[in-house]
Scaffold this active site. Structure first.
Site, PDB file in Angstrom:
ATOM      1  N   SER A 143       1.027  -1.117   0.581  1.00  0.00           N
ATOM      2  CA  SER A 143      -0.391  -0.591  -0.356  1.00  0.00           C
ATOM      3  C   SER A 143       0.698   1.302   0.270  1.00  0.00           C
ATOM      4  O   SER A 143       1.343   1.587  -0.549  1.00  0.00           O
ATOM      5  CB  SER A 143      -1.246  -0.259   1.246  1.00  0.00           C
ATOM      6  OG  SER A 143      -1.869   1.245   1.276  1.00  0.00           O
ATOM      7  N   HIS A 144       0.279   1.934   1.347  1.00  0.00           N
ATOM      8  CA  HIS A 144       1.461   3.375   1.126  1.00  0.00           C
ATOM      9  C   HIS A 144       2.936   3.368   1.766  1.00  0.00           C
ATOM     10  O   HIS A 144       3.750   4.180   1.887  1.00  0.00           O
ATOM     11  CB  HIS A 144       0.498   3.899   1.848  1.00  0.00           C
ATOM     12  CG  HIS A 144       0.066   3.946   3.263  1.00  0.00           C
ATOM     13  ND1 HIS A 144      -0.767   3.141   3.571  1.00  0.00           N
ATOM     14  CD2 HIS A 144       0.924   3.974   4.918  1.00  0.00           C
ATOM     15  CE1 HIS A 144      -0.790   2.294   4.892  1.00  0.00           C
ATOM     16  NE2 HIS A 144      -0.023   3.366   5.354  1.00  0.00           N
ATOM     17  N   ASP A 314      -2.125   6.544  -3.299  1.00  0.00           N
ATOM     18  CA  ASP A 314      -1.513   5.561  -3.021  1.00  0.00           C
ATOM     19  C   ASP A 314      -0.531   4.690  -4.170  1.00  0.00           C
ATOM     20  O   ASP A 314      -0.752   4.338  -5.082  1.00  0.00           O
ATOM     21  CB  ASP A 314      -0.932   4.600  -1.638  1.00  0.00           C
ATOM     22  CG  ASP A 314      -2.547   3.866  -1.741  1.00  0.00           C
ATOM     23  OD1 ASP A 314      -3.144   3.463  -2.602  1.00  0.00           O
ATOM     24  OD2 ASP A 314      -3.078   2.840  -0.860  1.00  0.00           O
ATOM     25  N   ASP A 316      -0.683   1.364  -4.678  1.00  0.00           N
ATOM     26  CA  ASP A 316      -1.725   0.420  -5.941  1.00  0.00           C
ATOM     27  C   ASP A 316      -3.780   1.018  -5.446  1.00  0.00           C
ATOM     28  O   ASP A 316      -4.074   0.169  -6.530  1.00  0.00           O
ATOM     29  CB  ASP A 316      -2.328  -1.106  -4.233  1.00  0.00           C
ATOM     30  CG  ASP A 316      -2.919  -0.835  -3.261  1.00  0.00           C
ATOM     31  OD1 ASP A 316      -2.452   0.387  -2.524  1.00  0.00           O
ATOM     32  OD2 ASP A 316      -3.962  -1.818  -2.718  1.00  0.00           O
ATOM     33  N   ASP A 318      -5.830   2.585  -4.327  1.00  0.00           N
ATOM     34  CA  ASP A 318      -7.170   2.603  -3.146  1.00  0.00           C
ATOM     35  C   ASP A 318      -6.968   3.556  -2.192  1.00  0.00           C
ATOM     36  O   ASP A 318      -8.570   3.600  -1.380  1.00  0.00           O
ATOM     37  CB  ASP A 318      -6.862   0.990  -2.421  1.00  0.00           C
ATOM     38  CG  ASP A 318      -5.914   0.562  -1.268  1.00  0.00           C
ATOM     39  OD1 ASP A 318      -4.727   1.227  -1.163  1.00  0.00           O
ATOM     40  OD2 ASP A 318      -6.288  -0.727  -0.481  1.00  0.00           O
ATOM     41  N   ARG A 319      -6.065   4.286  -1.953  1.00  0.00           N
ATOM     42  CA  ARG A 319      -6.417   5.200  -1.431  1.00  0.00           C
ATOM     43  C   ARG A 319      -6.048   6.831  -1.812  1.00  0.00           C
ATOM     44  O   ARG A 319      -5.096   6.635  -3.272  1.00  0.00           O
ATOM     45  CB  ARG A 319      -5.008   5.420   0.229  1.00  0.00           C
ATOM     46  CG  ARG A 319      -5.160   4.152   0.864  1.00  0.00           C
ATOM     47  CD  ARG A 319      -4.031   4.330   1.732  1.00  0.00           C
ATOM     48  NE  ARG A 319      -3.700   3.213   2.663  1.00  0.00           N
ATOM     49  CZ  ARG A 319      -4.279   2.397   3.850  1.00  0.00           C
ATOM     50  NH1 ARG A 319      -4.928   3.612   5.129  1.00  0.00           N
ATOM     51  NH2 ARG A 319      -4.022   1.455   4.174  1.00  0.00           N
ATOM     52  N   LYS A 415     -11.629  -0.422  -1.358  1.00  0.00           N
ATOM     53  CA  LYS A 415     -10.982   0.722  -1.241  1.00  0.00           C
ATOM     54  C   LYS A 415     -10.525   1.390  -2.817  1.00  0.00           C
ATOM     55  O   LYS A 415     -10.216   0.493  -3.351  1.00  0.00           O
ATOM     56  CB  LYS A 415     -10.125   1.560  -0.333  1.00  0.00           C
ATOM     57  CG  LYS A 415     -10.021   0.973   0.984  1.00  0.00           C
ATOM     58  CD  LYS A 415      -8.947   1.825   2.017  1.00  0.00           C
ATOM     59  CE  LYS A 415      -7.833   0.997   1.568  1.00  0.00           C
ATOM     60  NZ  LYS A 415      -7.652  -0.377   2.387  1.00  0.00           N
TER      61      LYS A 415
END
Length: 593
Positions: A143-144, A314, A316, A318-319, A415
């Site tokens: 992720s992030h 981010d 991938d 999702d954010r 997300k």
């Protein structure tokens, strides 16, 4: 034998034909490799995350975990099934994808669908799983978290509804990992991730060929978005006579593919509106986290006043983060609430209506006010997107979100950062207003929930555990609800305090403490809140303690103050009762959002 045949025949064309023919007629062997279990492979809320060096350097570490994931699927369901594989492009993803392909083949998976060059955003994986009715998908992302050899790596397993693994699946994976003695693999199987199309392989002892399909990373997801939004309205906003200038920062993650294809090629945004769109293994040397700290270049660009809309994603996808003109920052909890109040701008919701809203416990109560105004159900869940999936699968929820820059709807079970950006652009097109105008109108109607989060990253895990344990003892004491805290001229009276507990309205599952991820709440009589919790999204380099503060202001004349000034008294109370600086040796948080 192949080398002898090639050497004896002087015709290059014939030699090549012989080589290919022999490869096609010889089945690829399936090998069983002896291994030893690891004791740290129970997945957390976002799969298994560790330092990249652990996955890359510890012998069989990745193989053990992939075998644990595959073995968690019932053998009868696994044989011949379809799975999806994608990554955010971080370092070690290509090597890991090759291993996953080899192990999926050896474990009886019939078909793998993989993004071009191994790249797929997390929302796209969820979309594809649901579209092709796959049994699940493996996503290589942290992720992030930072990338590169010195960064973090992660493996997520999403189940057949397209969402993250529920607790039952994670426990199965953990059980297998603790007793694993061998794994199956086809080490001679090779796949070219850059070559689009279908690739079939014959394996030893397999009646059907093993198939790998390399697909366009964007197309299926883009087709889904076309059914949700009015693309013509958004395109008119971005290209019309009063063209909205935008800047979208993909932070050198996988979202660069989607921003270029969807925002620029499909919706007409100029090419220079998309920045940092080349996926890099180390994300350009900065954490791919869309917040005011790590997306500072976007914030600085927006402060000039020439750009009316900004967003960052981010690694991938999702954010997300939303900025308005002059760098106006939209708190993610506010973003969720404003979206909820304006879903009638989206054709998808006009057609299907609103079923309900859901938020994680730590997310501000701004969404609650919208649910009350619209007379729809509101669900408060533990942290972790899997809890939203149950609500959506049962038809109870249309929109959900978390304060950590994640929002989505029931179109998938993850997300979805780009979906969120398109919601905002749809609102702007329909309302003919800028970001700040939309947000301030919302505050004037329903009040402003001042909200912030303090992150203390890399804390010693034992110190973090005992801090939370002792704090729970303090707030659950019978005398605590009668406490009053005076800070300057402000007095806060405790109404109630607890360790959050969730009873799933769908299956009755009770969640307490979230498996060492407690969420401690203090709610004051004026509706202000303090929340303390441990994050489960780290890469193994210590624990993260998070403190959340929230205060509701209904007076429009007092809704333009600085967040830290408003929440200062609450934060002072949080620091005092947790004693976090003394217990962790810190003088300040790592990140404030």
């Amino acid at each position: 034998l192949l080398c002898i045949i090639v050497q004896r025949d002087q015709s290059t064309r014939h030699s090549r034909w012989v080589l290919v023919r022999r490869m096609e007629t010889n089945p690829i062997p399936v090998v069983t490799v002896q291994t030893s279990p690891f004791d740290d492979q129970r997945p957390g809320t976002n799969g298994l995350r560790r330092k990249t060096a652990v996955f890359e350097g510890k012998k069989n570490y990745l193989q053990n975990y992939i075998q644990s994931v595959l073995s968690s699927i019932d053998l009868r369901d696994r044989q011949g099934c379809t799975m999806v594989v994608g990554s955010d492009g971080r370092y070690f993803s290509r090597a890991a994808t090759e291993i996953i392909v080899q192990m999926a083949a050896a474990n009886g998976i019939g078909r793998l669908v993989i993004g071009h060059n191994g790249l797929l955003s997390t929302p796209a994986v969820s979309c594809i799983i649901r579209k092709i009715k796959a049994i699940g998908g493996i996503i290589l992302t942290a992720s992030h978290n930072p990338g590169g050899p010195g960064g973090d790596f992660g493996v997520k397993f999403n189940v057949a509804n397209g969402g993250p693994s529920p607790d039952t699946v994670m426990e199965k994976i953990a059980q297998v990992s603790r007793t694993l003695e061998e794994y199956a693999i086809c080490p001679d199987l090779r796949i070219d991730l850059a070559r689009l199309g279908r690739h079939d392989f014959d394996l030893e002892n397999k009646f059907k060929p093993f198939r790998v399909e390399i697909v366009d990373s964007v197309e299926l997801y883009l087709n889904l978005l076309r059914t949700i939004f009015d693309f013509n309205a958004i395109k008119s906003l971005l290209t019309g006579p009063e063209q909205l200038k935008i800047r979208i920062d993909a932070m050198n993650g996988v979202m660069g593919l989607y921003v270029r294809r969807i925002m620029c090629d499909e919706l007409g945004a100029p090419a220079n509106a998309a920045v940092n769109c080349v996926p890099m293994e180390d994300f350009g040397g900065r954490p791919p986290e869309p917040n005011l700290t790590y997306a500072a270049p976007l914030v600085d660009a927006m402060k000039g006043g020439d750009i009316g809309f900004g967003a960052a994603f981010d690694a991938d996808g999702d954010r997300y983060m939303i900025l308005g003109e002059n760098g106006f920052f939209v708190n993610p909890s506010d973003s969720l609430a404003v979206m909820a109040a304006n879903l009638s701008c989206i054709p998808y919701f006009r057609q299907l209506g609103l079923k309900g809203f859901a938020r994680s416990m730590a997310t501000s109560t701004a969404l609650d006010s919208v649910a009350k105004a619209l007379k729809v159900a509101l669900y408060e869940t533990p942290t972790g997107w899997r809890f939203f999936g149950n609500l959506m699968d049962s038809g109870r929820c249309s929109l959900c979100g978390e304060e950590s820059f994640g929002t989505s709807s029931d179109h998938i079970r993850e997300k979805d950062g780009l979906w969120s950006v398109l919601v905002w652009l749809s609102m702007m097109a329909a309302r003919k207003q800028g970001v700040d105008e939309i947000v301030k109108d919302h505050w004037a109607k329903l009040g402003r929930n001042y909200f912030c989060r303090f992150d203390y990253e890399g804390v010693d895990p034992r110190a973090a555990f005992y801090l939370m344990r002792d704090l729970e003892g303090v707030i659950t004491d019978k005398a605590f609800p009668s406490q009053k805290f005076a800070v300057g001229n402000t007095v806060y009276s405790v109404e109630r305090a607890d360790n959050f507990e969730y009873v799933d309205p769908v299956d009755g599952t009770v969640v307490r403490n979230q498996v060492s991820l407690p969420g401690l709440r203090i709610i004051f009589t004026d509706a202000s809140r303090l929340v303390f919790r441990l994050s489960g999204s780290g890469g193994g380099a210590g624990a993260t303690v998070r403190i959340y503060a929230e205060s509701l202001e209904r007076d429009p004349e007092r809704q333009n103050r600085e967040t830290q000034a408003v929440l200062g008294p609450l934060i002072a109370i949080a620091l005092k009762i947790s004693d976090i600086h003394e217990r962790t040796g810190r003088r300040s948080p790592t990140v404030i959002t």
